[in-house]
Design a protein around this motif. Structure first.
Motif, mmCIF file in Angstrom:
data_model
loop_
_atom_site.group_PDB
_atom_site.id
_atom_site.type_symbol
_atom_site.label_atom_id
_atom_site.label_comp_id
_atom_site.label_asym_id
_atom_site.label_seq_id
_atom_site.Cartn_x
_atom_site.Cartn_y
_atom_site.Cartn_z
ATOM 1 N N LEU A 181 0.846 -1.193 0.000
ATOM 2 C CA LEU A 181 0.000 0.000 0.000
ATOM 3 C C LEU A 181 0.884 1.248 0.000
ATOM 4 C CD1 LEU A 181 -2.635 -0.999 2.722
ATOM 5 C CD2 LEU A 181 -2.632 -1.562 0.273
ATOM 6 N N SER A 197 -2.721 3.317 8.017
ATOM 7 C CA SER A 197 -1.873 2.499 8.883
ATOM 8 C C SER A 197 -2.715 1.496 9.663
ATOM 9 C CB SER A 197 -1.090 3.400 9.844
ATOM 10 O OG SER A 197 -0.329 2.635 10.749
ATOM 11 N N ALA A 200 -3.760 -1.309 7.323
ATOM 12 C CA ALA A 200 -2.651 -2.241 7.084
ATOM 13 C C ALA A 200 -2.519 -3.223 8.243
ATOM 14 C CB ALA A 200 -1.356 -1.466 6.880
ATOM 15 N N ARG A 204 -3.157 -7.332 8.263
ATOM 16 C CA ARG A 204 -2.114 -8.255 8.735
ATOM 17 C C ARG A 204 -2.694 -9.258 9.734
ATOM 18 N NH1 ARG A 204 0.940 -3.217 9.519
ATOM 19 N NH2 ARG A 204 2.142 -2.833 7.604
ATOM 20 N N VAL A 210 1.069 -7.551 4.289
ATOM 21 C CA VAL A 210 0.847 -6.168 3.864
ATOM 22 C C VAL A 210 2.018 -5.274 4.273
ATOM 23 C CG1 VAL A 210 -0.666 -4.154 4.049
ATOM 24 C CG2 VAL A 210 -1.646 -6.456 4.074
ATOM 25 N N GLU A 211 2.447 -4.437 3.333
ATOM 26 C CA GLU A 211 3.421 -3.384 3.615
ATOM 27 C C GLU A 211 2.744 -2.038 3.370
ATOM 28 O OE1 GLU A 211 6.859 -3.759 1.185
ATOM 29 O OE2 GLU A 211 7.552 -5.623 2.136
ATOM 30 N N TYR A 212 3.099 -1.021 4.162
ATOM 31 C CA TYR A 212 2.545 0.313 3.949
ATOM 32 C C TYR A 212 3.683 1.327 3.916
ATOM 33 C CZ TYR A 212 0.090 4.725 4.762
ATOM 34 O OH TYR A 212 -0.358 6.027 4.655
ATOM 35 N N THR A 233 5.209 0.595 9.339
ATOM 36 C CA THR A 233 5.000 1.612 8.308
ATOM 37 C C THR A 233 6.355 2.179 7.912
ATOM 38 O OG1 THR A 233 2.780 2.240 9.049
ATOM 39 C CG2 THR A 233 4.003 3.875 7.788
ATOM 40 N N SER A 307 -10.735 -1.497 4.217
ATOM 41 C CA SER A 307 -10.183 -2.860 4.132
ATOM 42 C C SER A 307 -10.951 -3.697 3.124
ATOM 43 C CB SER A 307 -10.229 -3.531 5.509
ATOM 44 O OG SER A 307 -9.473 -2.815 6.450
#
Length: 351
Positions: A181, A197, A200, A204, A210-212, A233, A307
């Protein structure tokens, strides 16, 4: 837009009102800075606007414009109104976020002035239909609504040619099951990175990888620390477009549920690279395309809704990414400038 107008042969002059003690602007073609008000004038709307108007009236006698375009209703539109009364020069105003969510919404004593600026305008530009609907519903008296609608046009902003010159040849795809993201924008409450955040972290916990990443200037350090304390993050300082493009391309979904947004160039930049987007329902980018075409609109502070929309994009990712590449052509400045030239011609501009 100014550069494109010049390239099409229009004699366009941009005027930048500034405080007396401001630094001189770097010289740009057909851009003129006028230092015409003091720091304290900013607290007195009419006093500041009268000073700006006097200076620009002097300039109009020299420059003799056929039309004037203010890119805000309140900051510039007042000057247009007074010059039209004095010299009969037609004008265009663009309605933006600060007009709706600051002046009309909070400064009740100026609403009448804003409505009069719109009544007397020859054309009114909206970046999105959402803002036209919001203005009519909340602030325009019923007897004036038809006249406002009849002279209103929807003209989205364009983005730098750089994004089209470097557009990927094929749609984006998600690699290794990891969901990346991205948000690009100043770190503040309006851009709403805090909710991204939270989304994310929620995903998870549901078992998604997931990466943000958020890219932008830190304007609110308290908020920034709160986001970083949530964990996982990645923060990146502002980057030039030549570097920023790599962050778009290495991400999977652009998520920015801003509180308020006139348009949001970053949404258009993202889709030009084939990246699906999530944007705020009822704000500037909403209604540019049917929901689900290049991404989804969301309730700005509803983590469940956001989401859910992330997962909806994943369900049809390849098709949505391909649509992003195709639909991004809407934001080429060449197309936009031709629309503006036709608009100006309708109210008296002659090349």
């Amino acid at each position: 837009m100014h550069e494109k107008l010049l390239s099409y042969g229009l004699d366009s002059l941009v005027v930048v009102p500034a405080v007396y003690n401001s630094d001189n602007r770097a010289e740009e073609k057909n851009v003129r800075q006028i230092k015409c008000f003091g720091n304290y004038d900013r607290f007195f709307y009419y006093r500041k606007q009268r000073k700006i108007t006097r200076s620009i009236e002097e300039l109009t006698h020299q420059y003799k414009p056929q039309i004037i375009h203010s890119h805000f209703v309140f900051s510039g539109g007042y000057t247009c109104l007074k010059i039209k009364e004095e010299l009969g020069i037609p004008y265009v105003v663009t309605v933006r976020n600060t007009d709706l969510n600051l002046f009309f919404r909070r400064m009740h004593h100026l609403r009448g002035t804003g409505i009069e600026i719109l009544r007397r305008a020859d054309k009114i530009v909206f970046i999105s239909k959402t803002y036209l609907d919001k203005l009519l519903e909340k602030y325009i008296p019923v007897p004036d609504r038809k006249a406002i609608v009849d002279k209103s046009v929807i003209l989205p902003n364009g983005i730098d040619d750089f994004w089209f010159e470097n557009r990927p040849r094929s749609a984006h795809s998600i690699e290794n099951g990891k969901i990346k993201l991205l948000t690009v924008g100043a770190i503040n409450k309006n851009k709403n990175q805090i909710i991204v955040s939270s989304v994310a972290n929620y995903l998870r916990k549901k078992g998604y990888d997931v990466e943000y990443t958020m890219v932008g200037k830190i304007e609110n350090r308290t908020l920034f620390r709160k986001i970083m304390d949530q964990g996982l993050t990645t923060y990146v300082e502002p980057k030039p477009k030549e570097t920023l493009i790599e962050y778009y391309r290495s991400s999977d979904i652009f998520v920015m549920p801003s509180i308020h947004e006139t348009f949001g160039l970053v949404y258009a930049e993202a889709i030009s690279q084939g990246i699906p987007i999530i944007y705020t329902k009822g704000e500037g980018f909403d209604s540019q395309f049917p929901d689900g075409t290049i991404g989804f609109s969301v309730k700005r502070n509803d983590a469940d809704d956001i989401s859910c929309k992330v997962l909806s994009i994943l369900d049809d990712y390849d098709n949505i990414s391909a649509e992003c590449l195709a639909k991004s052509a809407k934001f080429k400045w060449d197309t936009k400038v031709e629309d503006y030239i036709r608009l100006y011609q309708e109210i008296g501009y002659r090349h």
